[in-house]
Write a protein that holds these residues in place. Sequence first.
Motif, PDB file in Angstrom:
ATOM      1  N   ARG A  88       0.829  -1.202   0.000  1.00 30.36           N
ATOM      2  CA  ARG A  88       0.000   0.000   0.000  1.00 30.36           C
ATOM      3  C   ARG A  88       0.862   1.250   0.000  1.00 30.36           C
ATOM      4  O   ARG A  88       2.023   1.239   0.394  1.00 30.36           O
ATOM      5  CB  ARG A  88      -0.905   0.037   1.235  1.00 30.36           C
ATOM      6  N   GLY A  89       0.222   2.365  -0.370  1.00 31.42           N
ATOM      7  CA  GLY A  89       0.854   3.674  -0.259  1.00 31.42           C
ATOM      8  C   GLY A  89       1.932   3.879  -1.293  1.00 31.42           C
ATOM      9  O   GLY A  89       1.900   3.347  -2.402  1.00 31.42           O
ATOM     10  N   GLY A  90       2.923   4.678  -0.934  1.00 32.18           N
ATOM     11  CA  GLY A  90       4.016   5.015  -1.824  1.00 32.18           C
ATOM     12  C   GLY A  90       4.925   5.998  -1.137  1.00 32.18           C
ATOM     13  O   GLY A  90       4.620   6.516  -0.047  1.00 32.18           O
ATOM     14  N   GLY A  91       6.058   6.289  -1.751  1.00 38.41           N
ATOM     15  CA  GLY A  91       6.986   7.259  -1.177  1.00 38.41           C
ATOM     16  C   GLY A  91       7.354   6.911   0.243  1.00 38.41           C
ATOM     17  O   GLY A  91       7.753   5.793   0.547  1.00 38.41           O
ATOM     18  N   GLY A  92       7.209   7.873   1.135  1.00 37.81           N
ATOM     19  CA  GLY A  92       7.541   7.673   2.536  1.00 37.81           C
ATOM     20  C   GLY A  92       6.512   6.903   3.320  1.00 37.81           C
ATOM     21  O   GLY A  92       6.664   6.734   4.533  1.00 37.81           O
ATOM     22  N   ALA A  93       5.456   6.418   2.663  1.00 36.51           N
ATOM     23  CA  ALA A  93       4.412   5.649   3.350  1.00 36.51           C
ATOM     24  C   ALA A  93       4.162   4.323   2.645  1.00 36.51           C
ATOM     25  O   ALA A  93       3.026   3.865   2.539  1.00 36.51           O
ATOM     26  CB  ALA A  93       3.129   6.453   3.454  1.00 36.51           C
ATOM     27  N   THR A  94       5.227   3.690   2.160  1.00 36.75           N
ATOM     28  CA  THR A  94       5.118   2.381   1.523  1.00 36.75           C
ATOM     29  C   THR A  94       5.182   1.295   2.589  1.00 36.75           C
ATOM     30  O   THR A  94       6.073   1.300   3.436  1.00 36.75           O
ATOM     31  CB  THR A  94       6.257   2.172   0.515  1.00 36.75           C
ATOM     32  N   LYS A 147       4.076  14.169  -5.638  1.00 35.48           N
ATOM     33  CA  LYS A 147       3.690  15.559  -5.846  1.00 35.48           C
ATOM     34  C   LYS A 147       4.433  16.470  -4.874  1.00 35.48           C
ATOM     35  O   LYS A 147       4.459  16.237  -3.663  1.00 35.48           O
ATOM     36  CB  LYS A 147       2.189  15.725  -5.648  1.00 35.48           C
ATOM     37  N   ASP A 148       5.049  17.502  -5.414  1.00 40.66           N
ATOM     38  CA  ASP A 148       5.761  18.514  -4.618  1.00 40.66           C
ATOM     39  C   ASP A 148       6.839  17.906  -3.722  1.00 40.66           C
ATOM     40  O   ASP A 148       7.161  18.448  -2.649  1.00 40.66           O
ATOM     41  CB  ASP A 148       4.781  19.321  -3.751  1.00 40.66           C
ATOM     42  N   ALA A 149       7.410  16.763  -4.146  1.00 45.39           N
ATOM     43  CA  ALA A 149       8.467  16.151  -3.346  1.00 45.39           C
ATOM     44  C   ALA A 149       9.674  17.084  -3.266  1.00 45.39           C
ATOM     45  O   ALA A 149      10.063  17.716  -4.255  1.00 45.39           O
ATOM     46  CB  ALA A 149       8.874  14.815  -3.944  1.00 45.39           C
ATOM     47  N   MET A 150      10.267  17.163  -2.085  1.00 47.75           N
ATOM     48  CA  MET A 150      11.431  18.011  -1.899  1.00 47.75           C
ATOM     49  C   MET A 150      12.689  17.311  -2.400  1.00 47.75           C
ATOM     50  O   MET A 150      12.888  16.125  -2.158  1.00 47.75           O
ATOM     51  CB  MET A 150      11.594  18.355  -0.412  1.00 47.75           C
TER      52      MET A 150
END
Length: 282
Positions: free
Chosen positions: A127-133, A267-270
């Motif tokens: 589930r999720g993606g990025g920092g919440a995978t 989206k808007d990733a730093m």
Amino acid sequence: MTQHQLSSQPGPGTVLRVTPEIAGWSVLDFAVTILGPGQTVTVEAAGREVAVVPQAGSFTATVDGASYELGRSDVFAEMAPVLYLPPGSTVDLSSANGAEFATGGAPAEGRYPVRLFQPHEMKTEVRGGGGATRQVNHILAHPLPAERLILYEVYVPRGKWSGWPPHCHDGWEGSPYLEETYYFRFDPADGWGMHRNYRVDSEWNETFAVRDRDVVMVTQGYHSSAASPGSHMYFLNYLAGTPQNEDRAIPPFFQPEYRWIDGNWDKDAMTLPAVTPEPGEE
């Protein structure tokens, strides 16, 4: 520990227990038990359905004259079978070399028989993606049958979040009412994580630093968890409340303010460096 966070005690025996009286709710109970080598314990499911989830080691469950073999080497190494017991069952759990397992239950009428659910029957998903995978294993969730119980195992890589966007299941905005326990493990075991329960219609807020073998009770509100950068995090969820049978599939309510990221994790990733000094004047 605070009212809604408990730590395991040394074994063997029952090293952690959550009752409705301890949690301040009405339906769900949860416990973790360590069997010493050659030890047997008896669990009675009087008026409650109960699910047994191996944590480590192998053991035999004997109920109604039938024996079932359960176990796994470690929660981070493999999935395990889950033993479902209807109300009125008495099960003897014994281990030759020692084992650890979780149990939890909720009031039930006896609609379903004893059953050993195998890992291949359980849905697994990332589930999720990025920092919440994270990985979610539906070890006793619809369509696997039970009256009230819902169980998940969740694997969170180090430095990542789970339960994002935050969600609730306390009746807020029409969500189902479900009581829930989070039983945490870490790899390496000296790691830690964070867990938060909170409401948006009041100042009620609970934030916990969780260690290996801690349990947190979700009595109300939105909730979410995060693993520290040094350890992978596992947690075992037991849930039960008002939804029964097929209604156990009713989803929770996700906090609308944070749903924009779901499906658009970049989206808007730093990117770093985020800011740099201006060139000095000569």
